[in-house]
Scaffold this motif. Structure first.
Motif, PDB file in Angstrom:
ATOM      1  N   LYS A  27       0.843  -1.197   0.000  1.00 40.27           N
ATOM      2  CA  LYS A  27       0.000   0.000   0.000  1.00 40.27           C
ATOM      3  C   LYS A  27       0.876   1.244   0.000  1.00 40.27           C
ATOM      4  O   LYS A  27       1.818   1.349   0.786  1.00 40.27           O
ATOM      5  N   GLY A  40      -1.424   4.802  -4.428  1.00 39.98           N
ATOM      6  CA  GLY A  40      -2.048   3.542  -4.827  1.00 39.98           C
ATOM      7  C   GLY A  40      -1.338   2.348  -4.223  1.00 39.98           C
ATOM      8  O   GLY A  40      -1.133   2.292  -3.023  1.00 39.98           O
ATOM      9  N   GLY A  94      -8.070   3.708   8.621  1.00 36.76           N
ATOM     10  CA  GLY A  94      -9.079   2.772   8.129  1.00 36.76           C
ATOM     11  C   GLY A  94      -8.936   2.473   6.651  1.00 36.76           C
ATOM     12  O   GLY A  94      -9.533   1.526   6.148  1.00 36.76           O
ATOM     13  N   ALA A  95      -8.120   3.275   5.949  1.00 32.67           N
ATOM     14  CA  ALA A  95      -7.941   3.045   4.510  1.00 32.67           C
ATOM     15  C   ALA A  95      -7.390   1.650   4.245  1.00 32.67           C
ATOM     16  O   ALA A  95      -7.845   0.944   3.346  1.00 32.67           O
ATOM     17  N   GLY A  96      -6.418   1.273   5.066  1.00 33.28           N
ATOM     18  CA  GLY A  96      -5.784  -0.028   4.884  1.00 33.28           C
ATOM     19  C   GLY A  96      -6.766  -1.182   5.095  1.00 33.28           C
ATOM     20  O   GLY A  96      -6.676  -2.206   4.420  1.00 33.28           O
ATOM     21  N   ASN A 135      -7.891   0.032  -4.248  1.00 38.23           N
ATOM     22  CA  ASN A 135      -7.469   1.440  -4.196  1.00 38.23           C
ATOM     23  C   ASN A 135      -8.679   2.366  -4.095  1.00 38.23           C
ATOM     24  O   ASN A 135      -8.666   3.346  -3.341  1.00 38.23           O
ATOM     25  N   GLY A 141      -0.385   4.629   0.034  1.00 39.18           N
ATOM     26  CA  GLY A 141      -1.171   5.841   0.320  1.00 39.18           C
ATOM     27  C   GLY A 141      -1.808   6.392  -0.948  1.00 39.18           C
ATOM     28  O   GLY A 141      -2.347   5.633  -1.759  1.00 39.18           O
ATOM     29  N   PHE A 195      -6.745   6.547  -6.565  1.00 34.94           N
ATOM     30  CA  PHE A 195      -7.789   7.450  -7.053  1.00 34.94           C
ATOM     31  C   PHE A 195      -7.647   8.794  -6.353  1.00 34.94           C
ATOM     32  O   PHE A 195      -7.313   8.833  -5.168  1.00 34.94           O
ATOM     33  N   VAL A 223      -8.517  11.970  -4.252  1.00 30.81           N
ATOM     34  CA  VAL A 223      -9.463  12.222  -3.163  1.00 30.81           C
ATOM     35  C   VAL A 223      -9.589  13.732  -3.028  1.00 30.81           C
ATOM     36  O   VAL A 223      -8.585  14.433  -2.963  1.00 30.81           O
TER      37      VAL A 223
HETATM   38  P1  ATP Z   1      -4.181   2.779   7.705  1.00 30.00           P
HETATM   39  O1  ATP Z   1      -4.018   4.228   8.011  1.00 30.00           O
HETATM   40  O2  ATP Z   1      -5.596   2.368   7.623  1.00 30.00           O
HETATM   41  O3  ATP Z   1      -3.328   1.876   8.550  1.00 30.00           O
HETATM   42  P2  ATP Z   1      -2.374   1.936   5.655  1.00 30.00           P
HETATM   43  O4  ATP Z   1      -1.159   2.678   6.068  1.00 30.00           O
HETATM   44  O5  ATP Z   1      -2.459   0.484   5.929  1.00 30.00           O
HETATM   45  O6  ATP Z   1      -3.677   2.651   6.211  1.00 30.00           O
HETATM   46  P3  ATP Z   1      -2.557   3.407   3.195  1.00 30.00           P
HETATM   47  O7  ATP Z   1      -1.466   3.232   2.212  1.00 30.00           O
HETATM   48  O8  ATP Z   1      -2.614   4.674   3.968  1.00 30.00           O
HETATM   49  O9  ATP Z   1      -2.590   2.105   4.116  1.00 30.00           O
HETATM   50  O10 ATP Z   1      -3.956   3.271   2.460  1.00 30.00           O
HETATM   51  C1  ATP Z   1      -4.406   2.078   1.873  1.00 30.00           C
HETATM   52  C2  ATP Z   1      -4.885   2.335   0.487  1.00 30.00           C
HETATM   53  O11 ATP Z   1      -5.940   3.309   0.507  1.00 30.00           O
HETATM   54  C3  ATP Z   1      -3.815   2.905  -0.425  1.00 30.00           C
HETATM   55  O12 ATP Z   1      -3.056   1.860  -0.995  1.00 30.00           O
HETATM   56  C4  ATP Z   1      -4.654   3.664  -1.429  1.00 30.00           C
HETATM   57  O13 ATP Z   1      -5.183   2.789  -2.387  1.00 30.00           O
HETATM   58  C5  ATP Z   1      -5.802   4.203  -0.581  1.00 30.00           C
HETATM   59  N1  ATP Z   1      -5.487   5.549  -0.078  1.00 30.00           N
HETATM   60  C6  ATP Z   1      -4.995   5.872   1.136  1.00 30.00           C
HETATM   61  N2  ATP Z   1      -4.810   7.202   1.256  1.00 30.00           N
HETATM   62  C7  ATP Z   1      -5.205   7.751   0.091  1.00 30.00           C
HETATM   63  C8  ATP Z   1      -5.264   9.085  -0.423  1.00 30.00           C
HETATM   64  N3  ATP Z   1      -4.877  10.148   0.300  1.00 30.00           N
HETATM   65  N4  ATP Z   1      -5.708   9.264  -1.691  1.00 30.00           N
HETATM   66  C9  ATP Z   1      -6.103   8.211  -2.436  1.00 30.00           C
HETATM   67  N5  ATP Z   1      -6.065   6.939  -2.010  1.00 30.00           N
HETATM   68  C10 ATP Z   1      -5.630   6.692  -0.760  1.00 30.00           C
END
Ligand code: ATP
Length: 316
Positions: free
Chosen positions: A225, A230, A255-257, A282, A227, A245, A247
């Motif tokens: 992942k 993608g 919670g994105a993860g 994503n 952020g 995508f 935002v």
């Molecule tokens: P978490 O904060 O839930 O632990 P994480 O660190 O496990 O998240 P991220 O990479 O932050 O994972 O987010 C997971 C996925 O969500 C990314 O791979 C991406 O697809 C999407 N995503 C996260 N943040 C964004 C953003 N600012 N814009 C677009 N897509 C995002």
């Protein structure tokens, strides 16, 4: 009959609406917080049947957690209650859109008392995917044993294992975290680290090296992942970036993860090609960061389809 089985602690989450240091906050809406139940709820919203297992305190907070997750359509029939310890709590503090702190009141919680004997092998055996995170084994020695036992059961019955490292350094030492996360990664079919987690686990720097080093066997897939950028796919035959995508506004990055993991598991169940699976994951991650709270932004199939339409961001 369930498609996915997941294990983990869900706490009562007190998340103020205000962006301010908690010492100045006086109202705390009561919600739930837990990576594994977030994934379970995400999958339920996408139309899959999913079972979530944990141990809850025999107290009002435990009943609230159970009712909330059940209300989201997740099977909670295997959950246990205990009078030996309380349900864990957590408070979230948001100082700015991207600056979120968590305060845990979960040490020696009911969930930390989970043991391998609490697992229902027959129930796990009928599902297709086991989802585990690196949070559960950090809760206690018996939780670590329970996760390893679930993995053993999954292997015995031919389930695929999806592992999200979810590094939480507030819960254990760096060395123990590194050892156990690598141990579980070695058993997983699909590994879903963030770049920082992958770097922590492997000691490598760049994306491709980290992924290569995590995928120790040819049959292991790493989806990293990245952020807003993608994600990166690493399989035996495929190495590629899948862009994120856009935002409009990041309201809450947490919670994105978990939404992303739900998207990956949903795609695995549908046996779609990795490119399509990751693109959809994503989209779900992007939808989650656009809304306050861990689960509020988790979409249905229709709403992801709508979000993924090419001209979506020109409208308004
Ligand atoms: P978490 O904060 O839930 O632990 P994480 O660190 O496990 O998240 P991220 O990479 O932050 O994972 O987010 C997971 C996925 O969500 C990314 O791979 C991406 O697809 C999407 N995503 C996260 N943040 C964004 C953003 N600012 N814009 C677009 N897509 C995002």
């Amino acid at each position: 009959e369930i498609d996915v089985f997941t294990i983990g602690e869900t706490m009562v989450l007190f998340q103020p609406e205000q962006m301010a240091p908690l010492d100045y906050v006086s109202h705390f809406p009561k919600k739930i917080g837990g990576a594994e139940s977030n994934v379970a709820i995400g999958l339920s919203r996408l139309g899959h049947s999913v079972g979530w297992f944990s141990k809850l305190g025999e107290d009002p907070f435990g009943r609230f957690v159970l009712k909330t997750i059940r209300g989201e359509g997740v099977d909670v029939s295997r959950c246990r209650f205990t009078t030996d310890a309380p349900t864990g709590l957590l408070f979230k503090e948001q100082l700015s859109p991207n600056d979120v702190n968590v305060y845990y009141y979960r040490q020696n919680s009911a969930a930390s008392l989970m043991t391998e004997n609490d697992l229902d092998e027959d129930y796990i055996a009928q599902s297709k995917i086991l989802h585990v995170t690196g949070i559960t084994p950090a809760l206690s020695e018996s939780c670590y044993q329970a996760v390893m036992k679930a993995i053993e059961i999954a292997k015995k019955h031919g389930l695929k294992i999806v592992f999200d490292p979810n590094l939480r350094l507030k819960l254990w030492s760096k060395q123990r975290a590194k050892d156990v996360l690598n141990e579980i990664a070695g058993q997983a079919d699909v590994i879903l680290p963030g770049l920082d987690e992958g770097q922590f686990m492997t000691g490598k720097e760049n994306i491709e090296d980290v992924a290569k080093s995590l995928a120790r066997r040819d049959d292991q897939t790493v989806i990293m992942k990245l952020g807003s950028e993608g994600a990166y796919i690493h399989t035996k035959d495929e190495k590629s970036y899948v862009p994120g995508f856009p935002v409009k506004q990041v309201v809450d990055p947490v919670g994105a993860g978990d939404g992303f993991a739900a998207g990956i598991i949903s795609g695995l169940l549908k046996e779609k090609p990795w490119q399509d699976v990751v693109k959809r994951a994503n989209a779900i991650g992007a939808m989650v960061v656009g809304m306050r709270g861990d689960i509020e932004g988790l979409p249905t199939n229709d709403s992801v389809n709508q979000f993924m339409k090419p001209n979506q961001n020109q409208r308004d």
